[in-house]
Design a protein around this motif. Structure first.
Motif, short mmCIF file in Angstrom:
data_model
loop_
_atom_site.label_atom_id
_atom_site.label_comp_id
_atom_site.label_asym_id
_atom_site.label_seq_id
_atom_site.Cartn_x
_atom_site.Cartn_y
_atom_site.Cartn_z
N THR A 1 1.61 -2.41 -7.13
CA THR A 1 1.91 -1.67 -5.90
C THR A 1 1.69 -2.54 -4.66
N HIS B 1 5.62 1.73 -2.78
CA HIS B 1 5.54 2.20 -4.16
C HIS B 1 5.44 1.04 -5.15
N GLY B 2 5.64 -0.16 -4.68
CA GLY B 2 5.51 -1.31 -5.55
C GLY B 2 6.73 -1.51 -6.43
#
Length: 276
Positions: free
Chosen positions: A26, A81-82
């Protein structure tokens, strides 16, 4: 709260595969670094921004990225959100150093067929006992990658051989010979590289010849024959664990997965049906 990284890494028995790496990050950002191996990368969720040879690139989910060895690059998530990625690190067996320049110029490949095949490769690599499938898929992936990186120059690669130029008339003979090899090695199995060496053919051509002749991939043929033999042993009353070992499966769960795929029920349920 920041989500903890999820990482899974393992070595594969498939020739040419140095490492398989799955990760979900993330906030983590890779610093500039290099790999000795080729990096074949797909992103399943989110996106990665990275610099390669002082040029910025990105990896949306429909892209296959191929980062060459010895060339510095970094990597960081595009959104909060990665990203979730799957990577296969490859040695020079499938891709030669002559392709490094093209990969630096165009590392991100938008090719739905290639993207699908890389995903299928990861599925096979995640199942011990499915090495022939993984080897076959990797051979076709490497062939497609070479087409992208060198579309107009059919020069030799580390795995190329003059037999790659065989005419279609050779295909039925190659297919029949490979089928005989698979039948002879039904329990112990045989690698694609070894089979190609024995019949003096390029691995990719061998896979295409077999699939064209019989309408089924070599690994599918091998597994269907093993399941067929397993059915006979189960009907003789032998337990599934013993049957798995006797028919060349990695373990009982490996037998169960393929048995259910080909027969529609688990080995245990199939065995119980004989009593009825």
């Amino acid at each position: 709260m920041v989500a903890q990284p999820e990482v899974s890494a393992w070595r594969s028995r498939v020739p040419g595969v140095v490492e398989v790496f799955h990760a979900h990050f993330t906030e983590y950002a890779y610093p500039m670094h290099v790999h000795e191996a080729w990096t074949l990368l797909i992103v399943d969720d989110g996106a990665v921004r990275y610099d390669l040879d002082r040029h910025e690139h990105g990896t949306p989910h429909d892209t296959v990225s191929l980062l060459p060895p010895h060339v510095p690059h970094n990597g960081s998530p595009v959104t909060t959100h990665g990203f979730r990625k799957r990577v296969v690190y490859l040695d020079g067996t499938h891709l030669g150093e002559d392709l490094i320049g093209s990969a630096v110029d165009g590392p991100d490949l938008r090719d739905p067929v290639l993207r699908l095949r890389v995903g299928q490769l990861h599925t096979a690599l995640g199942h011990p006992g499915d090495e022939l499938e993984a080897e076959s898929r990797l051979t076709l992936i490497a062939e497609r990658l070479r087409t992208h990186l060198r579309p107009s120059a059919p020069a030799a690669t580390p795995r190329d051989s003059p037999t790659l130029a065989r005419t279609p008339r050779d295909s039925p003979t190659l297919a029949r010979t490979l089928r005989e090899l698979l039948d002879e090695h039904l329990t112990q199995g045989i690698g694609l590289d070894e089979a190609a060496r024995l019949v003096h053919a390029h691995p990719a051509h061998l896979v295409r010849a077999f699939s064209g002749a019989y309408g089924i991939a070599p690994h599918q043929y091998l597994m269907s024959r093993r399941v067929e033999r397993a059915r006979r042993l189960l009907l003789e009353g032998r337990p599934p664990g013993e049957v798995a070992s006797a028919t060349g499966f990695y373990d009982q769960s490996h037998l169960t997965r393929h048995f259910k795929k080909f027969v529609g029920v688990t080995p245990g349920r199939y065995a119980r049906s004989r009593q009825a």
